[in-house]
Design a protein around this motif. Structure first.
Motif, short mmCIF file in Angstrom:
data_model
loop_
_atom_site.label_atom_id
_atom_site.label_comp_id
_atom_site.label_asym_id
_atom_site.label_seq_id
_atom_site.Cartn_x
_atom_site.Cartn_y
_atom_site.Cartn_z
N LEU A 1 -39.47 -60.51 -21.36
CA LEU A 1 -38.70 -60.51 -20.11
C LEU A 1 -39.11 -61.64 -19.17
O LEU A 1 -38.29 -62.09 -18.36
CB LEU A 1 -38.87 -59.17 -19.38
CG LEU A 1 -37.91 -58.05 -19.78
CD1 LEU A 1 -38.26 -56.77 -19.04
CD2 LEU A 1 -36.47 -58.47 -19.49
N ALA A 2 -40.33 -62.13 -19.31
CA ALA A 2 -40.73 -63.27 -18.48
C ALA A 2 -39.83 -64.47 -18.75
O ALA A 2 -39.53 -65.25 -17.83
CB ALA A 2 -42.19 -63.64 -18.77
N VAL A 3 -39.38 -64.64 -19.99
CA VAL A 3 -38.47 -65.73 -20.32
C VAL A 3 -37.11 -65.48 -19.65
O VAL A 3 -36.50 -66.40 -19.10
CB VAL A 3 -38.31 -65.88 -21.84
CG1 VAL A 3 -37.29 -66.96 -22.18
CG2 VAL A 3 -39.66 -66.18 -22.49
N ALA A 4 -36.65 -64.23 -19.69
CA ALA A 4 -35.38 -63.90 -19.04
C ALA A 4 -35.42 -64.23 -17.56
O ALA A 4 -34.45 -64.76 -16.99
CB ALA A 4 -35.07 -62.42 -19.25
N ARG A 5 -36.53 -63.94 -16.93
CA ARG A 5 -36.65 -64.21 -15.49
C ARG A 5 -36.67 -65.72 -15.21
O ARG A 5 -36.17 -66.17 -14.19
CB ARG A 5 -37.89 -63.52 -14.95
CG ARG A 5 -37.80 -61.98 -15.05
CD ARG A 5 -38.98 -61.29 -14.41
NE ARG A 5 -38.90 -59.85 -14.59
CZ ARG A 5 -39.69 -59.14 -15.41
NH1 ARG A 5 -40.64 -59.76 -16.11
NH2 ARG A 5 -39.54 -57.84 -15.53
N GLN A 6 -37.26 -66.49 -16.13
CA GLN A 6 -37.22 -67.95 -15.97
C GLN A 6 -35.77 -68.44 -16.02
O GLN A 6 -35.37 -69.29 -15.21
CB GLN A 6 -38.04 -68.60 -17.08
CG GLN A 6 -39.54 -68.37 -16.97
CD GLN A 6 -40.29 -68.78 -18.24
OE1 GLN A 6 -39.71 -69.35 -19.16
NE2 GLN A 6 -41.58 -68.48 -18.28
N PHE A 7 -35.00 -67.90 -16.94
CA PHE A 7 -33.58 -68.25 -17.01
C PHE A 7 -32.86 -67.85 -15.72
O PHE A 7 -32.09 -68.63 -15.15
CB PHE A 7 -32.92 -67.54 -18.20
CG PHE A 7 -33.01 -68.27 -19.51
CD1 PHE A 7 -31.95 -69.03 -19.97
CD2 PHE A 7 -34.15 -68.18 -20.30
CE1 PHE A 7 -32.02 -69.69 -21.17
CE2 PHE A 7 -34.23 -68.84 -21.51
CZ PHE A 7 -33.16 -69.61 -21.95
N ARG A 8 -33.10 -66.63 -15.28
CA ARG A 8 -32.41 -66.13 -14.08
C ARG A 8 -32.74 -66.99 -12.86
O ARG A 8 -31.85 -67.29 -12.05
CB ARG A 8 -32.85 -64.68 -13.81
CG ARG A 8 -32.20 -64.04 -12.60
CD ARG A 8 -32.93 -62.78 -12.21
NE ARG A 8 -34.32 -63.05 -11.87
CZ ARG A 8 -35.27 -62.12 -11.78
NH1 ARG A 8 -34.99 -60.86 -12.00
NH2 ARG A 8 -36.52 -62.46 -11.47
N ASP A 9 -33.98 -67.40 -12.74
CA ASP A 9 -34.38 -68.18 -11.57
C ASP A 9 -33.87 -69.62 -11.65
O ASP A 9 -33.67 -70.27 -10.61
CB ASP A 9 -35.90 -68.19 -11.45
CG ASP A 9 -36.47 -66.82 -11.13
OD1 ASP A 9 -35.70 -65.93 -10.70
OD2 ASP A 9 -37.68 -66.62 -11.34
N ALA A 10 -33.63 -70.13 -12.85
CA ALA A 10 -33.26 -71.54 -13.01
C ALA A 10 -31.75 -71.77 -13.01
O ALA A 10 -31.28 -72.82 -12.55
CB ALA A 10 -33.86 -72.10 -14.29
N ILE A 11 -30.98 -70.80 -13.52
CA ILE A 11 -29.52 -70.98 -13.64
C ILE A 11 -28.85 -70.47 -12.37
O ILE A 11 -29.02 -69.31 -12.00
CB ILE A 11 -28.99 -70.24 -14.88
CG1 ILE A 11 -29.61 -70.82 -16.16
CG2 ILE A 11 -27.47 -70.33 -14.95
CD1 ILE A 11 -29.22 -70.09 -17.43
#
Length: 262
Positions: free
Chosen positions: A217-227
């Motif tokens: 989920l840490a990867v998902a949050r990186q996506f959410r914060d960047a896109i």
């Protein structure tokens, strides 16, 4: 099954239903059959397309030196062959990395992105030591003699694989081509798409298994914060292959998102 010719390659895909097009991209070691639950559930409202990427399923073998740009051009030919205009592009795991590369090169063919349990390339989403460990593990698998070759990857599901889909998973594993995996391994280990994420200007749905250990989920949050226009849906009780482990929740998220942006 429908096919399209791209630079001497035959690319196969399944197409069912009528409505706005949703194109599904499977993960490494899979093929179009991965999306059986989505084809069955979403064809009442959408044109559901699931491709066999080059080197998988019913499609041609990969040529030498095949790269992400080549995958993207093949996918563009599939989308254009539908004659329905831009599509919702949905990718799981490796398929999500391909979806991002497709958007980089063919934004005009992209209505939205749906990125499920994926990566901005392993290099772009995982610690360097984890990438090294995955590369080494994959090389050991690929070095096994034909009778001992087993492409199965641990940690794909939160629990045991869904019993209803075990025959499907076995059939896909039996059809894996080692040369395709070698190409994908090199691409994933060397790809870093973090530069692209802030430039994504289409609505983006992130669908993640809460218990995904392959792409946490840490990867998902990186996506959410960047896109800029990203929304995250977390599916309880699901691991990396959330589309098979919890198909009802996965399909509900995809249906609502595509309906809102069609």
């Amino acid at each position: 099954m429908t096919t399209v010719q791209v630079n001497g390659l035959e690319i196969a895909y399944d197409r069912v239903g009528e409505g706005p097009p949703v194109v599904f991209l499977h993960g490494a070691g899979d093929d179009a059959r991965l999306w059986q639950p989505q084809r069955e559930a979403l064809a009442d409202e959408f044109t559901v397309v699931a491709w066999d990427e080059p080197g998988a399923g019913r499609s041609s073998d990969l040529p030498g030196s095949f790269g992400l740009a080549d995958y993207a051009s093949c996918l563009a030919a599939v989308v254009e062959s539908l004659r329905l205009g831009p599509a919702h592009i949905a990718g799981l795991s490796w398929g999500g990395t391909l979806a991002l590369e497709f958007y980089r090169r063919y934004a005009d063919l992209t209505t939205t992105l749906i990125l499920a349990d994926t990566y901005a390339g392993w290099k772009g989403s995982l610690p360097a030591e984890e990438v090294r460990a995955r590369v080494e593990g994959a090389r050991r698998t690929l070095a096994a003699p034909p009778g001992a070759f087993d492409p199965a990857v641990p940690g794909l599901f939160a629990g045991e694989p869904p019993a209803a889909y075990v025959p499907l998973l076995d059939a896909m594993a039996a059809a894996v081509r080692p040369e395709t995996l070698r190409t994908q391994l090199a691409l994933m280990a060397g790809t870093d798409q973090r530069d692209l994420l802030p430039a994504v200007s289409v609505p983006t749905l992130l669908v993640w298994g809460e218990e995904d250990v392959r792409s946490p989920l840490a990867v998902a949050r990186q996506f959410r914060d960047a896109i800029p226009q990203a929304e995250l849906v977390v599916i309880p009780g699901a691991g990396h292959v959330s589309s098979l482990e919890r198909p009802e929740a996965f399909n509900r998220a995809v249906r609502g998102f595509c309906r809102a942006h069609s």
